[in-house]
Design a protein around this motif. Structure first.
Motif, PDB file in Angstrom:
ATOM      1  N   LEU A 189     -29.535  34.166  10.561  1.00 42.05           N
ATOM      2  CA  LEU A 189     -28.447  35.128  10.366  1.00 42.05           C
ATOM      3  C   LEU A 189     -27.139  34.336  10.363  1.00 42.05           C
ATOM      4  O   LEU A 189     -26.452  34.240  11.383  1.00 42.05           O
ATOM      5  N   PRO A 190     -26.815  33.743   9.192  1.00 41.24           N
ATOM      6  CA  PRO A 190     -25.700  32.792   9.148  1.00 41.24           C
ATOM      7  C   PRO A 190     -24.343  33.388   9.514  1.00 41.24           C
ATOM      8  O   PRO A 190     -23.409  32.660   9.815  1.00 41.24           O
ATOM      9  N   LYS A 191     -24.256  34.721   9.552  1.00 41.72           N
ATOM     10  CA  LYS A 191     -22.984  35.351   9.925  1.00 41.72           C
ATOM     11  C   LYS A 191     -22.638  35.045  11.393  1.00 41.72           C
ATOM     12  O   LYS A 191     -21.477  35.081  11.788  1.00 41.72           O
ATOM     13  N   TYR A 192     -23.684  34.792  12.192  1.00 43.51           N
ATOM     14  CA  TYR A 192     -23.465  34.571  13.624  1.00 43.51           C
ATOM     15  C   TYR A 192     -23.936  33.174  14.016  1.00 43.51           C
ATOM     16  O   TYR A 192     -24.625  32.503  13.262  1.00 43.51           O
ATOM     17  N   LYS A 193     -23.610  32.807  15.265  1.00 45.37           N
ATOM     18  CA  LYS A 193     -23.983  31.481  15.743  1.00 45.37           C
ATOM     19  C   LYS A 193     -25.377  31.523  16.379  1.00 45.37           C
ATOM     20  O   LYS A 193     -25.592  32.269  17.349  1.00 45.37           O
ATOM     21  N   PHE A 199     -23.944  38.502  19.633  1.00 40.17           N
ATOM     22  CA  PHE A 199     -23.864  37.814  18.340  1.00 40.17           C
ATOM     23  C   PHE A 199     -23.818  36.291  18.454  1.00 40.17           C
ATOM     24  O   PHE A 199     -23.189  35.591  17.666  1.00 40.17           O
ATOM     25  N   GLU A 200     -24.527  35.798  19.458  1.00 35.35           N
ATOM     26  CA  GLU A 200     -24.703  34.359  19.646  1.00 35.35           C
ATOM     27  C   GLU A 200     -26.046  34.154  20.330  1.00 35.35           C
ATOM     28  O   GLU A 200     -26.401  34.940  21.241  1.00 35.35           O
ATOM     29  N   ASN A 201     -26.778  33.143  19.940  1.00 36.43           N
ATOM     30  CA  ASN A 201     -28.029  32.768  20.634  1.00 36.43           C
ATOM     31  C   ASN A 201     -28.977  33.953  20.837  1.00 36.43           C
ATOM     32  O   ASN A 201     -29.577  34.097  21.899  1.00 36.43           O
ATOM     33  N   THR A 202     -29.062  34.810  19.838  1.00 38.22           N
ATOM     34  CA  THR A 202     -29.843  36.041  20.005  1.00 38.22           C
ATOM     35  C   THR A 202     -30.965  36.119  18.974  1.00 38.22           C
ATOM     36  O   THR A 202     -30.784  35.735  17.817  1.00 38.22           O
ATOM     37  N   ILE A 203     -32.112  36.612  19.424  1.00 38.20           N
ATOM     38  CA  ILE A 203     -33.194  36.922  18.486  1.00 38.20           C
ATOM     39  C   ILE A 203     -33.246  38.439  18.337  1.00 38.20           C
ATOM     40  O   ILE A 203     -33.462  39.154  19.315  1.00 38.20           O
ATOM     41  N   GLY A 230     -25.761  39.176   8.176  1.00 33.73           N
ATOM     42  CA  GLY A 230     -25.621  39.831   9.475  1.00 33.73           C
ATOM     43  C   GLY A 230     -26.708  40.865   9.713  1.00 33.73           C
ATOM     44  O   GLY A 230     -27.713  40.898   9.005  1.00 33.73           O
ATOM     45  N   VAL A 231     -26.495  41.707  10.714  1.00 35.39           N
ATOM     46  CA  VAL A 231     -27.484  42.737  11.044  1.00 35.39           C
ATOM     47  C   VAL A 231     -26.850  44.118  10.963  1.00 35.39           C
ATOM     48  O   VAL A 231     -25.625  44.256  10.963  1.00 35.39           O
TER      49      VAL A 231
END
Ligand code: GTP
Ligand code: SPV
Ligand code: MN
Length: 665
Positions: free
Chosen positions: A108-112, A395-399, A410-411
């Motif tokens: 999800l390249p929109k987030y880290k 929106f970081e380090n999330t599955i 994004g999601v």
């Protein structure tokens, strides 16, 4: 002595230390590491100078009890590879890479550092009908209902049947797969409240998720081997399974829904889960360990393992209290734990959003820890308007699993703010989706799996080994009719009865369909590890703990509806008004309560509705007809379900409630 290790870097250093300890070696010379799983080093044996070359796997260096568990499971599952997890960043990156290649997750390249997994459509939630407690005697595991009544408080299976079911499912199920060994701790590693588990799994997705949800890796291994005589851990064996036909429907998400089975052996502290890779079915630290096995350990050891959030609330005068709240699955725990209070001057801090382990300390103070390390939260309904804190966390380090995906990487899910113009959406199945479609964009039980320490309002004591002091216990559910916004129990026994009487509308968190109102005592119906009658007795026995300061008990309901089917209460941040009243009660402010047949409700003067358009009288009404029927129904339920297992104190509570209703206006 020259040794090759098959493991990752951190496990390698752990192995070196153990080897030095066992072989009485006090110096070693590392030679450069090879690939991820091959490290070499030369040991210099001070006693003798004989040189031997050996191939040694990381498994052979595990503490004896763990080594036996792994080797026995290897014999049954026959994996082509074994990987002892160290929990490191490097390891995680390699596993994510593997998942990307397999198509299990997409970036999800929109987030880290965020990824999206799409499960099989047959594997989207917990499966309660396939979840069993396996004991010698049935009555230890489940209460025995009257006559032909079907028990709804969990399922029992004999140990013989369980072993047979395990044999037929696990035999060779990991051929061509890697078996991951996940050492994890529920609770801070240095806390007396914590417990260690080891999960064996053939799912890299599960490893990455367990790394978020638990404290996982080498530290735990080191702790286990530091005390080999008392090397205690809960054994958890998991496989996503292989259908009998050998045909895997979705190669990116193998599973065996037809034969899925989630077994618990509380007499052995063992969990065996087959066939599903989703949520509580496969992240075995969560419901299987922390609640089902946890509740049986808690009973043995005199504490409580509960399906509850923990939050800290500071009032405008700066007084801080901690409270816990039990709501059934998908009924508002995560939202409440991260609440942004609408009342000025209030501050909420989050300790945990799903599970609590708590115990009265020697001073009689109830103390609680969050055994988890992350949040596995419901995505739909999460937005800047409802839960801005979650939005700042995830929106970081999330599955993410089973949410919709946007064309800008994004999601998206129901309830979330609309994406920017021109951005298109693919639903959770990967198909193109437009607003207004008949099917939802995200699966109703789609979730985010995110590290707890990223939460901007995480409490300073959330990780503290001694836990936090608890001043109130809340129960609640989705009750569209008759149940007031908040009421307080008359005393501890009455509070336990309120917990036992809990009901809620079914949600998508498990396989139940439709909006039927189900009994869900203590929000634990799917999670009891032992006979519900004994569970009630255990709660009641807390009164006998010398000098125990018993917290006040409340029932809340954010979901009452008016005659047009609209929620009567705005919920979310406005729920801080309910906390405000609860704090007044705890602080023993005068004239705060009316007595009703079901408990204390707020007085109009002391419940803050300032600035809200709500009908106070309707919101807090206790309709006599509704409650007379409710009391009868609950009485019937408890008598039929529990029969001989019903504690006499609860029987008394039923009678008292019916009496109070009869004598009321
Ligand atoms: P589990 O993780 O399954 O145990 O669920 P949970 O108890 O943590 O529930 P969660 O907070 O994720 O909420 C589930 C759903 O209820 C979400 O869609 C929320 O938007 C909705 N919800 C939560 N709090 C409120 C509230 O105060 N009012 C209303 N109307 N809906 C709410
Ligand atoms: C619940 O169903 O209560 C959850 C989600 O918290 S799961 O981890 O799947 O149990
Ligand atoms: Mn839950």
């Amino acid at each position: 002595m020259n040794i090759t290790f098959y493991c990752s870097r951190r496990v390698y250093s752990y192995c070196v230390l153990r080897l030095m300890y066992h072989k009485n070696i006090n110096r070693y010379m590392p030679s450069s590491g090879g690939s991820m799983r091959q490290y070499q080093c030369n040991f210099v044996h001070m006693q003798s100078s004989t040189k031997e070359t050996k191939k040694l796997s990381a498994v052979s260096l595990l503490p004896t009890k763990l080594k036996e568990f792994v080797e026995e499971s290897m014999q049954i599952c026959r994996p082509s590879n074994v990987h002892v997890c160290d929990g490191s960043e490097v390891e995680n990156a390699l596993l994510i890479d593997k998942l990307l290649k397999a198509g299990t997750v997409v970036p999800l390249p929109k987030y880290k550092n965020c990824f999206l997994a799409r499960s099989s459509i047959k594997d989207v939630a917990r499966v309660e009908s396939r979840t069993f407690i396996c004991t010698k005697n049935r009555r230890d595991a489940v209460n025995i209902p009257k006559g032909t009544t079907k028990g709804i408080m969990g399922n029992w299976m004999s140990l013989e049947d369980a072993n047979e079911a395990i044999k037929t499912r696990f035999d060779g199920c990991m051929e061509d797969r890697t078996m991951y060994v996940i050492p994890f701790s529920m609770g801070p590693l240095n806390s007396p409240y914590s417990k260690i588990g080891v999960q064996l799994t053939d799912s890299a997705y599960v490893v990455c998720s367990m790394r978020i949800m638990t404290r996982m890796g080498t530290d735990v291994l080191e702790k286990l081997s530091s005390n080999e005589e008392n090397c205690y851990f809960v054994k958890a064996l998991h496989s996503v399974g292989k259908p009998i036909s050998g045909l895997v429907e979705h190669s990116h998400w193998p599973c065996d829904p037809e034969r899925t089975l989630i077994l618990h052996k509380p007499e052995y502290d063992e969990i065996i889960s087959y066939g599903s890779g989703y949520g509580g079915n496969s992240l075995l630290g969560k419901k299987c360990f922390a609640l089902r096995i946890g509740s049986t350990i808690a009973r043995r050891e005199g504490w409580l393992a509960e399906h509850m959030l923990i939050l800290g609330v500071t009032d405008p005068k700066g007084r801080k209290r901690y409270i816990v709240a039990a709501f059934p699955s998908a009924c508002g725990k995560t939202n409440m734990a991260m609440m942004k209070p609408s009342l000025p001057g209030y501050k909420i801090e989050c300790v945990g959003d799903d599970i609590v382990w708590m115990k009265f300390d020697t001073n009689g103070q109830l103390r609680a820890i969050n055994p988890e390390f992350g949040f596995f939260g419901v995505a739909p309904g999460t937005s800047q308007a409802t839960n801005p804190v979650a939005m700042d966390t995830i929106f970081e380090n999330t599955i993410f699993t089973n949410v919709a995906q946007t064309s800008d990487g994004g999601v998206y899910w129901e309830g979330m703010e609309d994406p920017a113009q021109g951005v298109t959406i693919n639903d959770w199945l990967g198909n193109s989706w437009v607003k207004g479609s008949k099917t939802p964009a995200a699966h109703p039980n789609s979730r985010f799996c995110t590290p707890a320490n990223q939460c901007p309002i995480i409490d300073e004591n959330w990780d503290s080994p001694e836990g936090v002091p608890i001043d109130a216990i809340l129960f609640g559910g989705r009750r569209p009719e008759g149940v007031p916004l908040v009421y307080e129990s008359f005393d501890w026994k009455h509070g336990v009865f309120i917990g036992a009487s809990m009901k809620s509308e079914a949600t998508a968190a498990a396989e139940h369909t439709g909006k039927i109102i189900m009994h869900d005592p203590f929000a634990m119906r799917p999670f009891f590890g032992y006979n519900f009658g004994n569970y009630l007795k255990h709660w009641l026995s807390m009164e006998n703990i010398p000098n125990a300061k018993l917290p006040k008990i409340y029932h809340v309901n954010w979901f009452r509806k008016d005659e047009n089917g609209k929620f009567m209460w705005p919920g979310y941040g406005e729920n801080s008004r309910v906390l405000d009243w609860i704090l007044r009660r705890i602080n023993e402010e005068p004239n705060t309560a009316n007595i009703t047949p079901i408990g204390y409700t707020p007085t109009k003067e002391t419940f803050n509705t300032f600035g809200l358009k709500v009908d106070f009288d309707k919101l807090f009404s206790v309709p006599k007809h509704f409650w007379t029927e409710e009391a009868k129904e609950v009485a019937n339920f408890l008598y039929e379900q529990l029969d001989e297992d019903l504690p006499k104190e609860i029987e008394e509570q039923i009678k008292n409630l019916i009496d109070r209703l009869n004598f009321s206006k």
